[in-house]
Design an enzyme around this catalytic site. Structure first.
Site, short mmCIF file in Angstrom:
data_model
loop_
_atom_site.label_atom_id
_atom_site.label_comp_id
_atom_site.label_asym_id
_atom_site.label_seq_id
_atom_site.Cartn_x
_atom_site.Cartn_y
_atom_site.Cartn_z
N CYS A 280 0.84 -1.16 -0.21
CA CYS A 280 -0.04 -0.02 -0.01
C CYS A 280 0.97 1.14 -0.10
O CYS A 280 2.01 1.17 -0.21
CB CYS A 280 -0.87 -0.02 1.17
SG CYS A 280 -0.30 -0.08 2.77
N ASN B 275 2.35 1.32 4.48
CA ASN B 275 2.70 0.29 5.09
C ASN B 275 2.49 0.39 6.72
O ASN B 275 2.94 -0.42 7.39
CB ASN B 275 4.01 -0.15 4.76
CG ASN B 275 4.29 -1.63 5.05
OD1 ASN B 275 5.39 -1.91 5.48
ND2 ASN B 275 3.46 -2.53 5.06
N CYS C 96 -1.22 0.62 7.48
CA CYS C 96 -2.86 0.29 7.61
C CYS C 96 -3.19 -0.68 6.55
O CYS C 96 -3.30 -2.04 7.01
CB CYS C 96 -3.77 1.39 7.14
SG CYS C 96 -3.65 3.09 8.06
N SER D 20 -1.73 -2.76 3.93
CA SER D 20 -0.85 -3.81 3.55
C SER D 20 -0.45 -4.74 4.74
O SER D 20 -0.50 -5.98 4.82
CB SER D 20 0.25 -3.44 2.63
OG SER D 20 1.21 -2.66 3.40
N ASP E 148 -8.27 4.06 0.87
CA ASP E 148 -7.19 4.17 1.70
C ASP E 148 -7.79 4.58 3.19
O ASP E 148 -8.73 5.79 3.17
CB ASP E 148 -6.29 5.24 1.40
CG ASP E 148 -5.01 4.98 2.38
OD1 ASP E 148 -5.08 4.63 3.42
OD2 ASP E 148 -3.91 5.81 1.82
#
Ligand code: 4NP
Length: 161
Positions: free
Chosen positions: A8, A11, A13, A15, A122
């Site tokens: 993501c 890194n 949240c 992934s 996101d």
């Protein structure tokens, strides 16, 4: 052995959520030894930081344990993994920029394996960590189903050796 890395932006949240969820799904199937699972960010903005508290909270509420320290992906990490699973179109563009357009055959959006291909929005911006969790769980389950159907030899080989 199949190597999978989730990617993501930060890194902290999406992934690491995907990494820990996928590790749990794989362990539940008794396939832990068949996988190397990791996660990275396209950016270094959160390098060295732990999983964001709201993401950690939703993981724990769903029985998913584990920690992760954020790190930025490099070209070497793309080369060393069989599957690069990104969360959204922006991540995909950033990874293809990193590779100069190469390795496209092993770079996928996580939710492209689901019946409803979509981005994992996101939650850093949407604040909807429940939606991110559900989308990531759907993507991880669908990806594992895909592997079990199409890469059966990898698991049979690992169980014999
Ligand atoms: P992630 O969310 O990509 O799911 O880890 C983000 C975390 C931090 C930032 C952006 C996105 N940030 O700008 O610091």
């Amino acid at each position: 052995m199949i190597s999978v890395t989730f990617v993501c932006l930060g890194n902290i949240c999406r992934s690491p959520m995907a990494q820990l969820i996928f590790e749990k799904l794989v362990a539940e199937r008794g396939l832990k030894n068949s996988f190397a699972i990791s996660s990275f960010g396209t950016s270094d903005c959160e390098e060295g930081n732990r999983i964001y508290p709201a993401a950690k909270k939703i993981l724990l509420e769903n029985g998913v344990e584990g920690e992760h320290i954020a790190r930025q992906i490099s070209l070497k990490d793309v080369i060393n993994n069989d599957y690069i699973l990104v969360m959204d179109s922006e991540n995909l563009m950033d990874i293809l920029r990193l590779t100069g357009g190469e390795f496209g055959e092993k770079i996928f959006k996580l939710c492209s394996f689901t019946a409803n291909p979509r981005d994992v929005a996101d939650p850093w911006y949407t604040r909807n960590f429940q939606k991110a969790y559900s989308d990531i769980l759907d993507g991880c389950k669908s990806f594992l189903d895909y592997l079990l159907l199409h890469k059966q030899q990898a698991f049979e080989y690992d169980s014999r050796h």
